[in-house]
Design a protein around this motif. Structure first.
Motif, PDB file in Angstrom:
ATOM      1  N   GLY A   7      11.062   8.379  -1.781  1.00  0.00           N
ATOM      2  CA  GLY A   7      11.434   7.221  -0.975  1.00  0.00           C
ATOM      3  C   GLY A   7      10.313   6.244  -0.674  1.00  0.00           C
ATOM      4  N   ALA A   8       9.079   6.537  -1.097  1.00  0.00           N
ATOM      5  CA  ALA A   8       7.979   5.604  -0.836  1.00  0.00           C
ATOM      6  C   ALA A   8       8.293   4.253  -1.469  1.00  0.00           C
ATOM      7  CB  ALA A   8       6.671   6.162  -1.389  1.00  0.00           C
ATOM      8  N   ASP A   9       8.169   3.189  -0.684  1.00  0.00           N
ATOM      9  CA  ASP A   9       8.495   1.850  -1.166  1.00  0.00           C
ATOM     10  C   ASP A   9       7.365   1.264  -2.010  1.00  0.00           C
ATOM     11  OD1 ASP A   9      11.105   1.219   0.397  1.00  0.00           O
ATOM     12  OD2 ASP A   9       9.731   2.003   1.916  1.00  0.00           O
ATOM     13  N   LYS A  10       6.138   1.578  -1.633  1.00  0.00           N
ATOM     14  CA  LYS A  10       4.979   1.086  -2.372  1.00  0.00           C
ATOM     15  C   LYS A  10       3.948   2.202  -2.464  1.00  0.00           C
ATOM     16  CE  LYS A  10       5.683  -3.642  -0.678  1.00  0.00           C
ATOM     17  NZ  LYS A  10       6.814  -3.344   0.238  1.00  0.00           N
ATOM     18  N   VAL A  11       3.306   2.327  -3.620  1.00  0.00           N
ATOM     19  CA  VAL A  11       2.286   3.353  -3.844  1.00  0.00           C
ATOM     20  C   VAL A  11       1.000   2.671  -4.281  1.00  0.00           C
ATOM     21  CG1 VAL A  11       1.602   5.334  -5.242  1.00  0.00           C
ATOM     22  CG2 VAL A  11       3.969   5.140  -4.434  1.00  0.00           C
ATOM     23  N   ILE A  12      -0.099   3.056  -3.661  1.00  0.00           N
ATOM     24  CA  ILE A  12      -1.419   2.514  -3.994  1.00  0.00           C
ATOM     25  C   ILE A  12      -2.281   3.643  -4.537  1.00  0.00           C
ATOM     26  CG2 ILE A  12      -3.474   1.347  -3.111  1.00  0.00           C
ATOM     27  CD1 ILE A  12      -1.695   0.325  -0.778  1.00  0.00           C
ATOM     28  N   LEU A  13      -2.852   3.445  -5.718  1.00  0.00           N
ATOM     29  CA  LEU A  13      -3.757   4.445  -6.297  1.00  0.00           C
ATOM     30  C   LEU A  13      -5.169   4.185  -5.773  1.00  0.00           C
ATOM     31  CD1 LEU A  13      -2.567   4.643 -10.019  1.00  0.00           C
ATOM     32  CD2 LEU A  13      -1.745   5.914  -8.020  1.00  0.00           C
ATOM     33  N   TYR A  14      -5.656   5.072  -4.933  1.00  0.00           N
ATOM     34  CA  TYR A  14      -6.986   4.868  -4.360  1.00  0.00           C
ATOM     35  C   TYR A  14      -8.061   4.959  -5.425  1.00  0.00           C
ATOM     36  CZ  TYR A  14      -7.771   9.898  -4.632  1.00  0.00           C
ATOM     37  OH  TYR A  14      -7.916  11.173  -5.080  1.00  0.00           O
ATOM     38  N   THR A  15      -7.770   5.623  -6.543  1.00  0.00           N
ATOM     39  CA  THR A  15      -8.737   5.728  -7.636  1.00  0.00           C
ATOM     40  C   THR A  15      -8.986   4.386  -8.296  1.00  0.00           C
ATOM     41  OG1 THR A  15      -6.869   6.426  -9.002  1.00  0.00           O
ATOM     42  CG2 THR A  15      -8.323   8.156  -8.174  1.00  0.00           C
ATOM     43  N   GLU A  16      -8.054   3.450  -8.115  1.00  0.00           N
ATOM     44  CA  GLU A  16      -8.190   2.128  -8.719  1.00  0.00           C
ATOM     45  C   GLU A  16      -8.411   1.032  -7.680  1.00  0.00           C
ATOM     46  OE1 GLU A  16      -4.741   1.464 -11.093  1.00  0.00           O
ATOM     47  OE2 GLU A  16      -5.022   3.265 -12.310  1.00  0.00           O
ATOM     48  N   ASP A  17      -8.307   1.378  -6.407  1.00  0.00           N
ATOM     49  CA  ASP A  17      -8.390   0.371  -5.349  1.00  0.00           C
ATOM     50  C   ASP A  17      -9.148   0.951  -4.159  1.00  0.00           C
ATOM     51  OD1 ASP A  17      -8.081  -1.606  -3.480  1.00  0.00           O
ATOM     52  OD2 ASP A  17      -5.883  -1.699  -3.603  1.00  0.00           O
ATOM     53  N   GLU A  18     -10.455   0.681  -4.111  1.00  0.00           N
ATOM     54  CA  GLU A  18     -11.261   1.243  -3.025  1.00  0.00           C
ATOM     55  C   GLU A  18     -10.974   0.559  -1.685  1.00  0.00           C
ATOM     56  OE1 GLU A  18     -15.343  -1.383  -3.748  1.00  0.00           O
ATOM     57  OE2 GLU A  18     -15.285   0.751  -4.238  1.00  0.00           O
ATOM     58  N   LYS A  19     -10.351  -0.594  -1.717  1.00  0.00           N
ATOM     59  CA  LYS A  19      -9.971  -1.279  -0.488  1.00  0.00           C
ATOM     60  C   LYS A  19      -8.470  -1.121  -0.246  1.00  0.00           C
ATOM     61  CE  LYS A  19     -13.715  -4.654  -0.852  1.00  0.00           C
ATOM     62  NZ  LYS A  19     -14.516  -3.999   0.196  1.00  0.00           N
ATOM     63  N   TRP A  20      -8.014   0.120  -0.363  1.00  0.00           N
ATOM     64  CA  TRP A  20      -6.576   0.383  -0.275  1.00  0.00           C
ATOM     65  C   TRP A  20      -6.004   0.061   1.104  1.00  0.00           C
ATOM     66  CZ3 TRP A  20      -5.816   4.029   3.463  1.00  0.00           C
ATOM     67  CH2 TRP A  20      -6.864   4.930   3.720  1.00  0.00           C
ATOM     68  N   GLY A  21      -6.819   0.128   2.137  1.00  0.00           N
ATOM     69  CA  GLY A  21      -6.336  -0.212   3.474  1.00  0.00           C
ATOM     70  C   GLY A  21      -5.977  -1.679   3.584  1.00  0.00           C
ATOM     71  N   GLU A  22      -6.855  -2.533   3.041  1.00  0.00           N
ATOM     72  CA  GLU A  22      -6.570  -3.961   3.037  1.00  0.00           C
ATOM     73  C   GLU A  22      -5.340  -4.268   2.193  1.00  0.00           C
ATOM     74  OE1 GLU A  22     -10.044  -6.158   1.942  1.00  0.00           O
ATOM     75  OE2 GLU A  22     -11.360  -4.885   3.153  1.00  0.00           O
TER      76      GLU A  22
END
Length: 354
Positions: free
Chosen positions: A213-228
């Motif tokens: 059910g996750a609407d959006k997934v962020i790969l932290y391995t590709e995005d070090e500014k995942w919080g932003e």
């Protein structure tokens, strides 16, 4: 509490701080319940990161040497004391995590009743509990599924529904990684009508999160500014109303950037001191660099009341926990600990007693 000298049972204990090698299997007499106690026969149990910390000497709080480890299990009432009124023989139950935390605010004295640290835990064939320290498990769940609930399930439920502000439809929830608490948080958030944004380490795990059910997934391995990034992609760019923070110092920086104004960061672990751990629970930044006015709340599992509320919600909605595809037997506890440490699991790692 007395014991039956002619009836023996098996239990695991922790001696030393050498990880899985500190686990030792032994035989002891089966105990007999007192007036207000129940004897529970366990059928399945699950692992938490806390169990690893106890076997390695890195647990934040007191852990007694020689303790029976583990906190999450499901079984049946085998025998009841003569004055027990809450349960009868054969009732399917789980013990609660802090045996004295029945309702309301967590208090300092509850620390001494934690299963698997100060009070013998559940990696044993039978165990005695006061009748007040057990709950009936959801009727639609198997023992394997119900064994995942007392720590990880209740922690996630408390993070979203047990604080000064409870989740409501339309809120945004940010989860970290694919461990037990995080996966439960995704499920409970979607059940409550929330937008869910999840971080993880791989597209394979990301696809599993989407199916939950996750609407959006962020790969932290590709995005070090995942919080932003999480704040930017959230509904109208408001940020996360709830963040289930399991990384600790290693992730609080980005969590602080993701949280909405008047949002809540529920701190439930410290998996990432620096950089992401292998199951995706960190970001490499220390400190809380939040430009928002938010609340940081420490979550210490939850009360019996919260667990009973969670069980009813799961039953009404037909929600089932996510159990990792790999299973272990009671005699394979060391192997289960080693597998759990690799971080390759998705959801909860379960040990079958039979």
């Amino acid at each position: 509490m007395t014991s039956m000298p002619d009836k023996m049972m098996k239990q695991w204990i922790v001696q030393g701080t050498n990880g899985a090698e500190s686990l030792h299997l032994r035989e002891v007499p089966m105990p007999v319940p007192g007036d207000y106690e129940v004897l529970v026969k366990f059928h399945a149990a699950s692992l938490n990161y806390r169990d690893i910390m106890i076997t390695t000497g890195t647990y934040l709080w007191t852990a007694r040497d020689g303790i029976v480890p583990g906190s999450d299990a499901a079984g049946t009432i085998h025998t009841t004391g003569p004055k027990v009124t809450r349960f009868t023989r054969g009732t399917r139950v789980s013990p609660i995590f802090h045996l004295t935390h029945l309702y309301g605010r967590f208090r300092e004295q509850n620390f001494t009743s934690s299963l698997g640290a100060t009070h013998d835990g559940i990696f044993q064939e039978y165990a005695i509990f006061n009748e007040q320290s057990c709950v009936e498990i959801p009727s639609h769940l198997s023992f394997r599924e119900a064994a995942t609930l007392p720590c990880a399930g209740v922690t996630a439920w408390n993070a979203l529904y047990g604080g000064p502000r409870a989740l409501k439809p339309g809120d945004t929830v940010l989860t970290q990684g694919t461990g037990g608490v995080s996966v439960f948080a995704v499920q409970f958030a979607k059940m409550g009508g929330a937008e869910v944004i999840s971080t993880t380490s791989s597209e394979e795990k990301g696809e599993k999160l989407r199916r939950l059910g996750a609407d959006k997934v962020i790969l932290y391995t590709e995005d070090e500014k995942w919080g932003e990034t999480a704040k930017r992609v959230s509904h109208r760019g408001r940020g996360a109303d709830f963040i289930v923070e399991i990384g600790g110092a290693g992730t609080m920086g980005q969590s602080g950037k993701a949280v909405a104004i008047d949002g809540q960061i529920a701190v439930v672990g410290r998996r990432a001191e620096r950089g992401f751990s292998r199951d995706g629970d960190g970001d490499g930044e220390g400190g809380t660099h939040s430009t928002s006015v938010s609340t940081i709340r420490r979550v210490l599992v939850g009360s019996r009341q919260l667990q009973e509320e969670m069980n009813v919600a799961m039953e009404v909605n037909g929600l089932r926990p996510v159990v990792d595809e790999r299973g272990f037997g009671f005699g394979e506890l060391r192997e289960a600990f080693r597998y759990f440490e690799t971080g390759r699991h998705f959801g909860k790692v379960v040990v079958d007693f039979e």
